[in-house]
Design a protein around this motif. Structure first.
Motif, mmCIF file in Angstrom:
data_model
loop_
_atom_site.group_PDB
_atom_site.id
_atom_site.type_symbol
_atom_site.label_atom_id
_atom_site.label_comp_id
_atom_site.label_asym_id
_atom_site.label_seq_id
_atom_site.Cartn_x
_atom_site.Cartn_y
_atom_site.Cartn_z
ATOM 1 N N TYR A 91 38.314 45.234 30.376
ATOM 2 C CA TYR A 91 39.447 44.609 30.560
ATOM 3 C C TYR A 91 39.367 43.049 30.085
ATOM 4 C CZ TYR A 91 43.866 43.227 32.594
ATOM 5 O OH TYR A 91 45.290 43.037 32.606
ATOM 6 N N CYS A 92 38.557 42.335 30.372
ATOM 7 C CA CYS A 92 38.310 40.987 29.644
ATOM 8 C C CYS A 92 39.246 39.947 29.921
ATOM 9 C CB CYS A 92 37.756 41.069 28.322
ATOM 10 S SG CYS A 92 36.963 40.256 27.627
ATOM 11 N N GLY A 93 40.214 40.269 31.039
ATOM 12 C CA GLY A 93 41.330 39.381 30.984
ATOM 13 C C GLY A 93 41.964 39.341 32.587
ATOM 14 N N LYS A 111 48.364 42.671 29.355
ATOM 15 C CA LYS A 111 47.704 41.823 28.594
ATOM 16 C C LYS A 111 46.252 42.374 28.325
ATOM 17 C CE LYS A 111 49.641 37.300 30.183
ATOM 18 N NZ LYS A 111 49.399 36.055 31.230
ATOM 19 N N PHE A 112 46.397 43.200 27.235
ATOM 20 C CA PHE A 112 45.084 43.885 26.783
ATOM 21 C C PHE A 112 44.608 43.355 25.621
ATOM 22 C CE2 PHE A 112 46.533 46.888 30.177
ATOM 23 C CZ PHE A 112 45.381 47.349 30.644
ATOM 24 N N TYR A 154 33.541 40.319 38.482
ATOM 25 C CA TYR A 154 33.551 39.049 38.750
ATOM 26 C C TYR A 154 34.937 38.658 38.768
ATOM 27 C CZ TYR A 154 32.647 33.982 39.028
ATOM 28 O OH TYR A 154 32.447 32.537 39.481
ATOM 29 N N SER A 155 35.744 38.661 37.788
ATOM 30 C CA SER A 155 36.988 38.220 37.756
ATOM 31 C C SER A 155 37.964 38.687 38.847
ATOM 32 C CB SER A 155 37.677 38.568 36.574
ATOM 33 O OG SER A 155 37.007 38.213 35.255
ATOM 34 N N PHE A 156 37.727 40.078 39.260
ATOM 35 C CA PHE A 156 38.288 40.616 40.318
ATOM 36 C C PHE A 156 38.011 39.811 41.566
ATOM 37 C CE2 PHE A 156 38.551 43.538 44.042
ATOM 38 C CZ PHE A 156 39.620 44.012 43.957
#
Length: 206
Positions: A91-93, A111-112, A154-156
């Motif tokens: 996903y990267c975002g 937001k892909f 990590y973002s999650f």
């Protein structure tokens, strides 16, 4: 094609051709005329998780614990789908502003533009120029430029902390030792008592 056009095209490519899941925002249509670009999504009445947590306004109430659980669980299901063999996407975002919610507070990822196809043929990672989303980006990715599904995890974790505490991942208006949420929260995560001390007080103990 500039970076904005590339992200716009990537958004269409992923949502229009590849991705279909209850926790991924549904693309209705798009229009491009010269330099003017328009994308139409399904309506998300409750706005973004970032709006609900941090941009207080008269039309926003405080999210209950049950609503927060529903939102973060839906976001997790959406992320799990993206990482599955069916979608095979990094996903990267993942951040609180990229989680929209319908009228029942069901999470919808969007937001892909920064998304990448996950590595294949036995490769362990995708090498990219580092794209930083302040406070949400995995330290290993910043250090190496190696992008994996663990970067999304990590973002999650950062978004989960924001949802629990009601604190933004970066807040320069707080005392210095509280400005970076992950560093501030880490010592409290070792026990139930510690976690309760940093929970969002607006939940009122619920």
């Amino acid at each position: 094609m500039d970076s904005h056009q590339q992200e716009w095209q990537a958004e269409l490519d992923y949502l229009g051709k590849k991705l279909c899941h209850p926790n991924v925002l549904n693309l209705i249509g798009y229009c491009r005329e010269d330099y003017h670009r328009l994308v139409v999504y399904e309506f998300t009445r409750q706005g973004s998780l970032e709006d609900q947590l941090f941009r207080r306004g008269s039309y926003l109430g405080t999210l209950t614990w049950d609503q927060r659980i529903n939102i973060i669980t839906g976001a997790a299901k959406g992320l799990a789908y993206l990482h599955s063999s069916e979608a095979n996407v990094i996903y990267c975002g993942f951040k609180s502003s990229s989680i929209l919610m319908d009228s029942n507070y069901n999470a919808k990822l969007y937001k892909f533009g920064p998304a990448k196809d996950a590595p294949q043929d036995g490769k362990s990672h995708v090498s990219t120029e580092v794209i930083c989303s302040d406070g949400y980006t995995a330290p290993e990715y910043i250090a190496t430029g190696h992008l994996t599904t663990r970067s999304d995890m990590y973002s999650f974790g950062v978004v989960l902390l924001e949802t629990m505490t009601g604190r933004h991942c970066l807040d320069m208006n707080r005392p210095q030792h509280e400005q970076i949420l992950t560093k501030f929260a880490k010592p409290y995560l070792k026990s139930k008592e510690g976690i309760l001390r940093i929970m969002d007080p607006r939940i009122n103990g619920n």
